[in-house]
Design a protein around this motif. Sequence first.
Motif, PDB file in Angstrom:
ATOM      1  N   PRO A  97       1.019  -1.275   0.066  1.00  0.00           N
ATOM      2  CA  PRO A  97      -0.001   0.028   0.087  1.00  0.00           C
ATOM      3  C   PRO A  97       0.776   1.170  -0.121  1.00  0.00           C
ATOM      4  CG  PRO A  97       0.094  -1.069   2.013  1.00  0.00           C
ATOM      5  CD  PRO A  97       0.635  -1.769   1.290  1.00  0.00           C
ATOM      6  N   LYS A  98       0.147   2.458  -0.212  1.00  0.00           N
ATOM      7  CA  LYS A  98       0.898   3.649  -0.117  1.00  0.00           C
ATOM      8  C   LYS A  98       1.156   4.301   1.067  1.00  0.00           C
ATOM      9  CE  LYS A  98      -3.090   6.285  -1.511  1.00  0.00           C
ATOM     10  NZ  LYS A  98      -3.860   7.310  -2.242  1.00  0.00           N
ATOM     11  N   SER A  99       0.420   3.844   2.212  1.00  0.00           N
ATOM     12  CA  SER A  99       0.737   4.486   3.582  1.00  0.00           C
ATOM     13  C   SER A  99      -0.005   3.355   4.698  1.00  0.00           C
ATOM     14  CB  SER A  99       0.261   5.757   3.663  1.00  0.00           C
ATOM     15  OG  SER A  99      -1.437   5.956   3.255  1.00  0.00           O
ATOM     16  N   TYR A 100       0.317   4.118   5.881  1.00  0.00           N
ATOM     17  CA  TYR A 100      -0.520   3.442   6.922  1.00  0.00           C
ATOM     18  C   TYR A 100      -1.104   4.558   7.917  1.00  0.00           C
ATOM     19  CZ  TYR A 100      -1.805   0.472  10.691  1.00  0.00           C
ATOM     20  OH  TYR A 100      -2.634  -0.190  11.846  1.00  0.00           O
ATOM     21  N   PRO A 101      -1.896   5.561   7.608  1.00  0.00           N
ATOM     22  CA  PRO A 101      -2.288   6.379   8.613  1.00  0.00           C
ATOM     23  C   PRO A 101      -2.981   5.751   9.743  1.00  0.00           C
ATOM     24  CG  PRO A 101      -3.897   6.399   6.646  1.00  0.00           C
ATOM     25  CD  PRO A 101      -2.672   5.619   6.546  1.00  0.00           C
ATOM     26  N   SER A 102      -2.602   6.178  10.861  1.00  0.00           N
ATOM     27  CA  SER A 102      -3.054   5.351  12.101  1.00  0.00           C
ATOM     28  C   SER A 102      -2.882   6.211  13.341  1.00  0.00           C
ATOM     29  CB  SER A 102      -2.332   4.099  12.094  1.00  0.00           C
ATOM     30  OG  SER A 102      -0.804   4.336  12.190  1.00  0.00           O
ATOM     31  N   VAL A 103      -3.566   5.575  14.429  1.00  0.00           N
ATOM     32  CA  VAL A 103      -3.360   5.768  15.801  1.00  0.00           C
ATOM     33  C   VAL A 103      -2.782   4.705  16.845  1.00  0.00           C
ATOM     34  CG1 VAL A 103      -5.769   5.539  16.317  1.00  0.00           C
ATOM     35  CG2 VAL A 103      -4.529   7.024  17.673  1.00  0.00           C
ATOM     36  N   PHE A 104      -1.927   5.153  17.541  1.00  0.00           N
ATOM     37  CA  PHE A 104      -1.326   3.849  18.235  1.00  0.00           C
ATOM     38  C   PHE A 104      -0.993   4.130  19.552  1.00  0.00           C
ATOM     39  CE2 PHE A 104       2.685   5.946  16.519  1.00  0.00           C
ATOM     40  CZ  PHE A 104       3.527   5.910  17.705  1.00  0.00           C
ATOM     41  N   ASN A 105      -0.902   3.202  20.633  1.00  0.00           N
ATOM     42  CA  ASN A 105      -0.392   3.253  21.809  1.00  0.00           C
ATOM     43  C   ASN A 105       0.827   2.205  22.066  1.00  0.00           C
ATOM     44  OD1 ASN A 105      -0.159   2.857  24.667  1.00  0.00           O
ATOM     45  ND2 ASN A 105      -1.632   1.251  24.842  1.00  0.00           N
ATOM     46  N   GLY A 106       1.753   2.859  22.368  1.00  0.00           N
ATOM     47  CA  GLY A 106       3.085   1.972  22.312  1.00  0.00           C
ATOM     48  C   GLY A 106       4.351   2.835  21.789  1.00  0.00           C
ATOM     49  N   CYS A 107       5.274   1.943  21.293  1.00  0.00           N
ATOM     50  CA  CYS A 107       6.448   2.781  20.714  1.00  0.00           C
ATOM     51  C   CYS A 107       6.700   2.337  19.154  1.00  0.00           C
ATOM     52  CB  CYS A 107       7.742   2.227  21.442  1.00  0.00           C
ATOM     53  SG  CYS A 107       7.655   2.692  23.106  1.00  0.00           S
ATOM     54  N   HIS A 108       6.519   3.160  18.287  1.00  0.00           N
ATOM     55  CA  HIS A 108       6.712   2.938  16.787  1.00  0.00           C
ATOM     56  C   HIS A 108       7.910   3.843  16.303  1.00  0.00           C
ATOM     57  CE1 HIS A 108       5.391   1.688  12.919  1.00  0.00           C
ATOM     58  NE2 HIS A 108       5.583   2.847  12.429  1.00  0.00           N
ATOM     59  N   TYR A 109       9.253   3.121  16.008  1.00  0.00           N
ATOM     60  CA  TYR A 109      10.350   3.939  15.265  1.00  0.00           C
ATOM     61  C   TYR A 109      10.705   4.988  16.203  1.00  0.00           C
ATOM     62  CZ  TYR A 109      10.349   1.270  10.870  1.00  0.00           C
ATOM     63  OH  TYR A 109      10.453  -0.026  10.143  1.00  0.00           O
ATOM     64  N   THR A 110      10.868   4.869  17.296  1.00  0.00           N
ATOM     65  CA  THR A 110      11.509   5.716  18.554  1.00  0.00           C
ATOM     66  C   THR A 110      10.512   6.711  18.918  1.00  0.00           C
ATOM     67  OG1 THR A 110      12.183   7.596  17.085  1.00  0.00           O
ATOM     68  CG2 THR A 110      13.769   5.559  17.500  1.00  0.00           C
ATOM     69  N   THR A 111       9.233   6.932  18.708  1.00  0.00           N
ATOM     70  CA  THR A 111       8.202   7.684  18.865  1.00  0.00           C
ATOM     71  C   THR A 111       7.351   6.823  20.001  1.00  0.00           C
ATOM     72  OG1 THR A 111       8.082   8.992  17.134  1.00  0.00           O
ATOM     73  CG2 THR A 111       6.206   9.012  18.445  1.00  0.00           C
ATOM     74  N   CYS A 112       6.979   7.113  21.069  1.00  0.00           N
ATOM     75  CA  CYS A 112       6.084   6.300  22.060  1.00  0.00           C
ATOM     76  C   CYS A 112       5.212   7.534  22.372  1.00  0.00           C
ATOM     77  CB  CYS A 112       7.146   6.060  23.246  1.00  0.00           C
ATOM     78  SG  CYS A 112       8.393   4.841  22.879  1.00  0.00           S
ATOM     79  N   SER A 113       4.070   6.609  22.810  1.00  0.00           N
ATOM     80  CA  SER A 113       2.654   7.488  23.158  1.00  0.00           C
ATOM     81  C   SER A 113       3.009   7.894  24.551  1.00  0.00           C
ATOM     82  CB  SER A 113       1.474   6.841  23.014  1.00  0.00           C
ATOM     83  OG  SER A 113       1.576   5.493  23.677  1.00  0.00           O
ATOM     84  N   VAL A 241       0.372  -1.349  19.836  1.00  0.00           N
ATOM     85  CA  VAL A 241      -0.883  -1.628  18.996  1.00  0.00           C
ATOM     86  C   VAL A 241      -1.301  -0.430  18.270  1.00  0.00           C
ATOM     87  CG1 VAL A 241      -1.626  -3.357  20.519  1.00  0.00           C
ATOM     88  CG2 VAL A 241      -2.497  -1.071  20.952  1.00  0.00           C
ATOM     89  N   GLN A 242      -1.760  -0.728  16.978  1.00  0.00           N
ATOM     90  CA  GLN A 242      -2.042   0.337  15.951  1.00  0.00           C
ATOM     91  C   GLN A 242      -3.517   0.063  15.281  1.00  0.00           C
ATOM     92  OE1 GLN A 242       1.170   0.755  13.564  1.00  0.00           O
ATOM     93  NE2 GLN A 242       2.733   0.700  15.267  1.00  0.00           N
ATOM     94  N   ALA A 243      -4.197   1.286  14.991  1.00  0.00           N
ATOM     95  CA  ALA A 243      -5.500   1.049  14.324  1.00  0.00           C
ATOM     96  C   ALA A 243      -5.418   1.941  13.091  1.00  0.00           C
ATOM     97  CB  ALA A 243      -6.842   1.073  15.325  1.00  0.00           C
ATOM     98  N   GLY A 244      -5.740   1.736  11.997  1.00  0.00           N
ATOM     99  CA  GLY A 244      -5.667   2.673  11.010  1.00  0.00           C
ATOM    100  C   GLY A 244      -6.056   1.944   9.496  1.00  0.00           C
ATOM    101  N   PHE A 245      -5.532   2.532   8.412  1.00  0.00           N
ATOM    102  CA  PHE A 245      -5.960   2.078   7.241  1.00  0.00           C
ATOM    103  C   PHE A 245      -4.594   1.971   6.243  1.00  0.00           C
ATOM    104  CE2 PHE A 245      -9.336   4.673   8.923  1.00  0.00           C
ATOM    105  CZ  PHE A 245     -10.408   3.981   8.618  1.00  0.00           C
ATOM    106  N   GLU A 246      -4.544   0.973   5.345  1.00  0.00           N
ATOM    107  CA  GLU A 246      -3.630   0.738   4.481  1.00  0.00           C
ATOM    108  C   GLU A 246      -4.235   1.117   2.891  1.00  0.00           C
ATOM    109  OE1 GLU A 246      -0.230  -2.350   5.961  1.00  0.00           O
ATOM    110  OE2 GLU A 246      -2.076  -3.273   4.853  1.00  0.00           O
ATOM    111  N   PRO A 247      -4.230   2.279   2.544  1.00  0.00           N
ATOM    112  CA  PRO A 247      -4.835   2.609   1.348  1.00  0.00           C
ATOM    113  C   PRO A 247      -3.786   2.193  -0.035  1.00  0.00           C
ATOM    114  CG  PRO A 247      -4.241   4.772   2.119  1.00  0.00           C
ATOM    115  CD  PRO A 247      -3.722   3.443   3.104  1.00  0.00           C
ATOM    116  N   TRP A 248      -4.385   1.802  -1.045  1.00  0.00           N
ATOM    117  CA  TRP A 248      -3.768   1.711  -2.370  1.00  0.00           C
ATOM    118  C   TRP A 248      -4.324   2.762  -3.227  1.00  0.00           C
ATOM    119  CZ3 TRP A 248      -4.204  -2.334   0.981  1.00  0.00           C
ATOM    120  CH2 TRP A 248      -2.990  -3.368   0.750  1.00  0.00           C
ATOM    121  N   GLN A 249      -5.594   3.033  -3.275  1.00  0.00           N
ATOM    122  CA  GLN A 249      -5.946   3.870  -4.144  1.00  0.00           C
ATOM    123  C   GLN A 249      -6.937   4.986  -3.422  1.00  0.00           C
ATOM    124  OE1 GLN A 249      -7.796   2.111  -7.275  1.00  0.00           O
ATOM    125  NE2 GLN A 249      -6.129   1.061  -8.116  1.00  0.00           N
ATOM    126  N   ASN A 250      -6.727   6.391  -3.601  1.00  0.00           N
ATOM    127  CA  ASN A 250      -7.636   7.224  -3.001  1.00  0.00           C
ATOM    128  C   ASN A 250      -7.410   7.015  -1.346  1.00  0.00           C
ATOM    129  OD1 ASN A 250      -8.139   8.221  -5.506  1.00  0.00           O
ATOM    130  ND2 ASN A 250      -9.847   6.843  -5.622  1.00  0.00           N
TER     131      ASN A 250
END
Length: 385
Positions: A97-113, A241-250
């Motif tokens: 997909p082209k992206s993964y816009p999301s919201v998360f609890n925890g740590c992702h690539y050095t960014t922690c909630s 844990v993360q919740a979001g979308f993986e869009p391919w088009q639009n």
Amino acid sequence: MRPLRPQARVPRGLLSALIATLAVVASLVTATAPAQAKAQTQADTTLCEPFGTTTIQGRYVVQNNRWGSSATQCVTATDTGFRVSQADGSVPTNGAPKSYPSVFNGCHYTTCSPGTKLPARLDTVSRAPSGISYGYVADAVYNASYDIWLDPTPRTDGVNRTEIMIWFNKVGPIQPIGSPVGTATVGGKSWQLWTGSNGANDVLSFVAPSAITDWNFDVMDFVRATVNRGLAEDDWYLTSVQAGFEPWQNGAGLTVKSFSSDVETGSGPGEPDPDPGDPAGACKVTYATNVWQSGFTADVAVTNTGQAPVDGWRLAFTLPSGQRVTQAWNASVSPSTGAVTATGLGHNARIAPGGTQTFGFQGTHGGAFAEPAGFSLNGTACTTA
């Protein structure tokens, strides 16, 4: 020519009352409109930077995470989640997909909630309740994916060993990584199972046969199913844990209406339940600063004065108003202002009993400089030296 109809006369007293009433209404409209506009501005933050982030509810991180395309994508963070406000471009549906816009609890690539309890060792987690509400669109190709990340170490700085994907919905000719391996019932629902690897980590996908828009569930149900399939071990760590979308088009209009995530931890195997008065979780913080007109550095030492090791340490504190972190070393510090959390990296994620870990950061400030009033280590208040 038809004569004009004479205008009716309004009694002088009634006219005065009417004018006064209209003046009050006008003043209320004038006072309310800016307040409403201000509230709207404060509530919604739009991110168009490829990896831009912001914090919601003081405890979760919304990320734009546009990694597979150069086309513009923007997400607007709300009080309870986010919506994809712009999603240009498309990528082939037989690839990533082209992206993964999301919201998360925890740590992702050095960014922690802020204030997160993650990473947490799996055999110490009793429950991880979560709730999600999605808003879908029809004119896009995408999945609605809830991601759970596991690793043998309490890492906070990159790709984990195993990724669990829960596909709440899929629209268009797309499929999970790998190949189908059957079905399973988890959390009281039936799922199609797919397994594979994306080259960097193993992936186990649970695909809903039909769209799910709202659900409250226990993340650990999926973690235990993954352990049972040999893709993780009980002594591994839940990192995010993360919740979001993986869009391919639009994808414009896709919405996480609400998101919640918590982690309830207990004792590990063979360990007694900690007593509230037991100093096993106690800690001490030394905070040394070098301050100049508009900036400062802080060198922080965190000592475990308890009797048990602290794995995946997270030091929470609140920066005084006007202070902002610009860079950090030996820890990730996020967000950059307000209630922040410093999280140990892979090489220094454990503090042994009587041991100390150090980190530092540089920042800016305005006005009189002050130090944070208090610190807590993995939820336990620390003394300061």
